[in-house]
Design an enzyme around this catalytic site. Structure first.
Site, mmCIF file in Angstrom:
data_model
loop_
_atom_site.group_PDB
_atom_site.id
_atom_site.type_symbol
_atom_site.label_atom_id
_atom_site.label_comp_id
_atom_site.label_asym_id
_atom_site.label_seq_id
_atom_site.Cartn_x
_atom_site.Cartn_y
_atom_site.Cartn_z
ATOM 1 N N ASP A 112 23.837 25.367 -30.813
ATOM 2 C CA ASP A 112 23.030 25.420 -32.040
ATOM 3 C C ASP A 112 21.547 25.212 -31.752
ATOM 4 O OD1 ASP A 112 23.889 22.762 -31.331
ATOM 5 O OD2 ASP A 112 23.190 22.039 -33.271
ATOM 6 N N GLU A 165 24.864 19.954 -32.098
ATOM 7 C CA GLU A 165 24.118 18.907 -31.391
ATOM 8 C C GLU A 165 22.889 18.476 -32.178
ATOM 9 O OE1 GLU A 165 21.354 16.996 -28.538
ATOM 10 O OE2 GLU A 165 21.002 18.754 -29.771
HETATM 11 ZN ZN LIG Z 1 18.736 20.226 -27.305
#
Ligand SMILES: [Zn+2]
Length: 306
Positions: free
Chosen positions: A113, A178
């Site tokens: 992401d 993340e």
């Molecule tokens: Zn990163």
């Protein structure tokens, strides 16, 4: 120093004196344009999580899976249920190259992401259309975390194509989520597959560093995001005595917190950069539309690293 076994050949070097490392590095150098192309393809597939207003990481994950399978590597899915995205899950992929031993494995974890691009007017090139210029790639995500993701993928491909069997398993873990809390990424993976990463495994996370790759980070602060909602009373700006200015209160709160938190958490440790805890007022939500209204509500956020 990398020490590997090369199938049917001498451990240290082949007939022409090339070591496994020479061979792997030679392959990687030859794939320079291909790596840039993968970066370009990834930028086209934004992978914004639903918490950032996006459709999730699947488009990117499907592209990566197809690429990796095309190289003869297998992909295991550890997808996390998330009803907010069309596919109903957030993808987490494991790509593993078997070594002489399975344990302790060497893991490289990268995230798929990206963070939102912000206002497009602030960009000199379109954020989701990579531009290659002056030996650099410009686009949202090329650094965080695509440089780590692409280099790790090609490193694994090079080991495979060079027929190098590493002394122990080498595995890539490509995770979702993340940037917005890890709940559908590494947290889900570790909770649902506690056997996956062993206590003596080595885990490398290529998500921070310096331009020549000599920095190795061994510690990270704890992150704390706090949202404050300040309720006042909205009135006309000419009659402040009738209301309560939430903007003023929030400004005073920010200054007070800034001072008090620094005092309370004043410890330093040179293992961190910067060595002290940080408490930064970051986002503020829009309040009133016009200049002559006293806002009755303020919403602000702190990013704290302790
Ligand atoms: Zn990163």
């Amino acid at each position: 120093m990398i020490s590997c076994r090369r199938t049917n050949e001498h451990r240290e070097s082949d007939m022409s004196g090339n070591t496994d490392l020479d061979k792997v590095l030679g392959l990687l150098e030859g794939w320079r344009d291909e790596m840039v192309q993968v970066q370009v393809e990834l930028v086209k597939r934004p992978a914004l999580g639903p918490d950032n207003g996006g459709a999730g990481e699947w488009e990117r994950a499907r592209y990566l899976e197809q690429l990796v399978r095309g190289w003869g590597l297998s992909v295991e899915h550890l997808d996390a249920p998330d009803e907010r995205v069309a596919e109903g899950t957030r993808p987490n992929l494991v790509v593993r190259l078997a070594g002489d031993k399975t344990s302790p494995a060497v893991w490289v974890m990268a995230h798929m992401d990206v963070v939102p691009a912000g206002p497009e007017s602030e960009w000199k090139t379109p954020p989701f259309e990579a531009v290659v210029k002056d030996g650099r790639i410009f686009g949202r995500g090329v650094e965080d975390n695509q440089q780590g993701l692409v280099s790790s993928l090609f490193a694994l491909r090079a080991l495979k194509e060079a027929n190098v069997t590493p002394p122990t398993d080498v595995a890539l873990l490509l995770v979702s989520d993340e940037e917005t809390g890890n709940r559908y990424g590494i947290e889900y993976v570790l909770e649902n597959r506690p056997d996956l990463v062993g206590p003596s495994d080595i885990v490398v996370v290529p998500d921070s560093g310096n331009s020549d790759g000599t920095m190795l980070e061994v510690a990270e602060k704890t992150i704390l995001w706090v949202k404050f909602v300040i309720e006042g009373k909205q009135v006309h700006a000419s009659m402040p005595q009738l209301g309560l200015n939430a903007h003023r209160v929030s400004a005073m709160l920010v200054c007070r917190l800034d001072e008090e938190l620094r005092k309370k958490f004043s410890g330093t440790d040179p293992v961190f950069d910067p060595p002290s805890s940080t408490f930064e007022p970051t986002k503020r939500e829009a309040n009133v539309d016009n200049v002559n209204t006293i806002p009755g509500k303020e919403v602000l956020f702190f990013d704290c690293r302790i």
